[in-house]
Design a protein around this motif. Structure first.
Motif, short mmCIF file in Angstrom:
data_model
loop_
_atom_site.label_atom_id
_atom_site.label_comp_id
_atom_site.label_asym_id
_atom_site.label_seq_id
_atom_site.Cartn_x
_atom_site.Cartn_y
_atom_site.Cartn_z
N LEU A 323 -55.67 47.73 10.92
CA LEU A 323 -56.09 46.23 10.93
C LEU A 323 -54.76 45.34 11.08
O LEU A 323 -54.93 44.23 11.87
CB LEU A 323 -56.95 45.78 9.89
CG LEU A 323 -58.39 46.66 9.75
CD1 LEU A 323 -59.03 46.07 8.39
CD2 LEU A 323 -59.15 46.15 10.88
N ILE A 326 -53.75 44.86 14.46
CA ILE A 326 -54.81 43.54 15.29
C ILE A 326 -54.56 42.36 14.70
O ILE A 326 -54.54 41.22 15.41
CB ILE A 326 -56.24 44.19 15.04
CG1 ILE A 326 -56.28 45.59 16.07
CG2 ILE A 326 -57.08 43.06 15.73
CD1 ILE A 326 -57.72 46.09 15.54
N PHE A 327 -54.62 42.14 13.43
CA PHE A 327 -54.83 40.85 12.75
C PHE A 327 -53.54 40.36 12.01
O PHE A 327 -53.37 39.29 11.69
CB PHE A 327 -55.67 40.70 11.58
CG PHE A 327 -57.13 40.92 12.21
CD1 PHE A 327 -57.84 39.99 12.87
CD2 PHE A 327 -57.76 42.28 12.16
CE1 PHE A 327 -59.05 40.08 13.36
CE2 PHE A 327 -59.13 42.33 12.67
CZ PHE A 327 -59.73 41.27 13.45
N LEU A 361 -60.22 52.00 16.40
CA LEU A 361 -59.07 51.45 15.77
C LEU A 361 -57.84 52.13 16.36
O LEU A 361 -56.72 51.61 16.53
CB LEU A 361 -59.25 51.20 14.42
CG LEU A 361 -59.98 49.97 13.99
CD1 LEU A 361 -60.32 49.98 12.57
CD2 LEU A 361 -59.72 48.81 14.90
N MET B 226 -64.27 41.65 21.53
CA MET B 226 -64.53 42.51 20.16
C MET B 226 -64.87 41.59 19.18
O MET B 226 -64.52 40.42 18.82
CB MET B 226 -63.20 43.19 20.02
CG MET B 226 -62.75 44.33 20.82
SD MET B 226 -61.33 45.36 20.27
CE MET B 226 -62.15 46.01 18.77
N ILE B 228 -65.08 42.35 15.10
CA ILE B 228 -65.17 43.24 14.15
C ILE B 228 -65.85 42.78 12.92
O ILE B 228 -65.52 41.52 12.33
CB ILE B 228 -63.51 43.41 13.92
CG1 ILE B 228 -62.85 43.95 15.05
CG2 ILE B 228 -63.31 44.35 12.46
CD1 ILE B 228 -61.43 44.14 14.83
N PHE B 230 -67.05 42.90 9.04
CA PHE B 230 -66.57 43.15 7.64
C PHE B 230 -68.01 42.98 6.83
O PHE B 230 -68.89 42.35 7.09
CB PHE B 230 -65.43 42.24 7.12
CG PHE B 230 -64.34 42.54 7.76
CD1 PHE B 230 -63.23 43.53 7.64
CD2 PHE B 230 -63.99 41.82 8.86
CE1 PHE B 230 -62.07 43.71 8.36
CE2 PHE B 230 -62.82 41.93 9.70
CZ PHE B 230 -61.82 42.85 9.39
N ILE B 242 -62.41 38.52 18.30
CA ILE B 242 -60.92 38.71 19.14
C ILE B 242 -61.17 39.10 20.77
O ILE B 242 -61.98 39.73 20.93
CB ILE B 242 -60.00 39.61 18.61
CG1 ILE B 242 -60.72 41.31 18.43
CG2 ILE B 242 -59.66 39.22 17.15
CD1 ILE B 242 -59.56 42.09 18.02
#
Lengths: 377, 253
Positions: A323, A326-327, A361, B226, B228, B230, B242
């Motif tokens: 992650l 990506i972030f 991922l 995309m 994502i 959670f 994103i």
């Protein structure tokens, strides 16, 4: 001479009474209350036994359709079950014996008089009650809240006339109603929100609690299956619920049985000794079974819906690193601080979950490292 | 918000351009080329990763699709994650790294189908070029302290005065001194703020790192949306959206 004349008159009178005493002379009607349902069965028996008319379950009406007086009438009521046989009999005693003048009418609500017109009556009607042993069992089971099962009940009413200490049936009528096992009783309700809660659970350090709607202090069997491992989830549940529960066989990892336990209340908290039972990114199905007794002393099985939930990934270790790609570090740390778990990924409208999330991922991370993919937030 | 950013970019570009032009004039060793510029298209943005902005006196356009034409005098700016690949009419290619800004000027041949003289003024960031070999054409990149002139090569220039060559030859003029140095394969030159010049040979790894930064532009790009998802502590979904740009599979074959 006078005696002869009087005897003749008495005979004529008796003959005339005998002539009046025909079933067509007395119109009898029995009907269940329009609001009556099988759920009222227990209360109906109580009302009959206690001669209580506070709630009406059935109504009996007798009317003299003849031009003569119908004297000394008694009401006899019998409740019959196709399964249990005669449940009870209520026979009117000498109290409340009534005579109906032409057009006279008497109406009972359950076994209490609610309406009278044009009649003579001696006292309040009282009934001698006989409950059979089968009837007693039925009434007790109803009071215990056992499930009402398929049956056909008939209420027979007859009016007998006392002529010179001889009882003769003047008229009789009956009404019937069916009962059936209520299918909704075979369903254990579950709150769908529990599934959401389970999906928000960090299974790496929290033990889930399963709950459903049901009576306290009842025995429930909870079976949890790993759907990724089970070859046939349907068959596995079926097989487990058919098999008698054994404390020595509460897990079968190979077959995919995560847990098969008995709960004494409508919830089950996974105990600490089962820490690590659930893995992130896997789908589990669970179902609850409970046995319920019917008034006929049979057992039927009630089931909850079979619910599924997929456990989310804690943001730690590899997931965290992926992650961060990506972030970035800061945003990823915010996710962790907010207690978020990674659930699924949608790419161009296609949703990926479970191990697919990891592979996507990882693939992204590889491309980012090779400068073949750029993230534009 | 977007308009404010674009406006700031334009103002920044103009101010930086003015500073650059003033500094151009003040340097002794280099004269700003005088080009015969027209409003004709001199290049196209062949690939990009947002954000990329093209500004000029009368417009400031954030790129929404490939194929954007550039005219002489356009300023191309890339955002923090932005990349752009600019294809000139003479098939020279300029790959622009994130957080870059440059003014592109070019003079075309009479037929308006070839760049005769191209001048890229680096204001910020970096660029990696493939310039076609042709003795009749001129391609120059200027930074604050250096001018890289090429006749056919793959090389990179950063706004902080670093020039490096993957292959071919680049002639670098140190603007302060007018000194001219020639860089060959795998060589680099860095003009420091104090005017000193550092130069040498790049290791294979250093060169690979410099080239790899532009790898994303080596294939056609596909934009993907995309989401994502959670779960928070209550199990409720929390979604992050994103956009990713990735090379299409065919690009990697």
């Amino acid at each position: 001479m006078v005696n002869n004349i009087l005897n003749s008159i008495l005979v004529v009178l008796l003959l005339s009474v005998g002539a009046v005493a025909q079933s067509s002379d007395m119109e009898l009607d029995i009907r269940m209350d329009s609001g009556f349902s099988q759920q009222d069965l227990s209360e109906m028996f109580s009302a009959v036994i206690e001669q209580d008319d506070s709630a009406q379950f059935f109504q009996i009406t007798a009317e003299n359709m003849s031009s003569g007086i119908l004297r000394n009438n008694f009401v006899i009521l019998e409740v019959h079950s196709e399964v249990f046989g005669t449940v009870l009999t209520a026979e009117q005693s000498s109290s409340g014996v009534f005579s109906l003048n032409p057009g006279g009418q008497i109406t009972f609500s359950n076994l209490s008089i609610t309406e009278i017109s044009n009649l003579e009556i001696r006292g309040e009607p009282e009934f001698d009650l006989v409950i059979t042993s089968n009837g007693r069992k039925l009434i007790q089971n109803l009071r215990r809240g056992y499930l009402i099962a398929d049956d056909l009940f008939t209420i027979n009413v007859r009016i007998e006339q006392d002529i010179m200490d001889n009882r003769e049936i003047l008229t009789q009528e009956s009404t019937s109603f069916e009962t059936a096992l209520n299918e909704s009783e075979l369903v254990i309700e579950t709150d769908r929100e529990i599934v959401t809660e389970l999906m928000g659970l960090n299974v790496s350090n929290e033990a889930p609690e399963f709950s459903w709607t049901g009576e306290e202090n009842r025995s429930y069997r909870l079976v949890i299956v790993d759907t990724d491992r089970a070859q046939n989830t349907e068959a596995l549940f079926s097989e487990r619920f058919t098999r008698e529960h054994s404390e020595n066989d509460i897990r079968d990892e190979q077959a995919g049985v995560v847990l098969d336990v008995i709960a004494g209340q409508p919830s089950y908290q996974i105990p600490d000794r089962f820490a690590g039972l659930f893995e992130p990114g896997k789908t589990y199905a669970w179902q609850v079974q409970s046995s319920k007794q019917t008034v006929q002393d049979n057992f039927v099985q009630a089931y909850s819906d079979r619910l599924e939930f997929t456990t989310s990934f804690p943001i730690e270790g590899e997931i965290r690193e992926l992650l961060v790609n990506i972030f970035g570090e800061e945003r990823t740390n915010e996710f962790i601080e907010n207690g978020l778990l990674l659930d699924q990924i949608q790419v161009d409208g296609v949703t990926y979950s479970k191990e697919e999330v990891l592979s996507i991922l990882r693939e992204m991370a590889g491309k980012i490292e090779n400068n073949q993919l750029k993230v534009v937030s | 918000m977007k308009k404010i950013i674009i406006t700031l970019v334009v103002i920044g570009a103009i101010i930086t351009g003015i500073i650059l032009m003033l500094s151009d004039g003040s340097e002794s060793g280099y004269e700003v080329p005088v080009l015969n510029e027209t409003d004709d298209e001199v290049a196209f943005v062949r690939r990009y990763v947002p954000s990329v902005t093209v500004t000029n006196v009368s417009y400031a356009d954030s790129l929404q699709e490939v194929g954007r034409a550039l005219i002489s005098g356009d300023t191309l700016t890339t955002g923090n994650s932005g990349y752009a690949m600019v294809l000139f009419l003479d098939e020279s290619i300029a790959r622009v790294s994130p957080s870059s800004q440059m003014v592109i000027r070019s003079e075309l041949n009479p037929e308006r189908n070839l760049n005769l003289r191209t001048h890229v003024g680096m204001l910020l960031g970096g660029i990696f070029l493939d310039v076609e070999t042709d003795p009749n054409r001129e391609f120059e990149i200027t930074t604050t302290r250096a001018v890289a002139s090429v006749k056919g090569t793959r090389f990179g220039v950063t706004a902080d005065d670093k020039i490096w060559v993957e292959e071919g030859e680049v002639e670098v003029t140190i603007r302060e001194t007018g000194e001219v140095r020639s860089l060959g394969n795998k060589m680099y030159l860095q003009v420091e703020a104090d005017g000193t010049v550092d130069s040498g040979e790049l290791t294979d790894q250093e060169l690979a790192e410099l080239v790899d930064e532009y790898e994303i532009l080596e294939g056609d790009l596909i934009e993907r949306q995309m989401k994502i998802q959670f779960r928070n502590r209550s199990g409720d979904p929390v979604e992050e959206q994103i956009r990713v740009f990735e090379q299409s599979d065919s690009s990697n074959e």
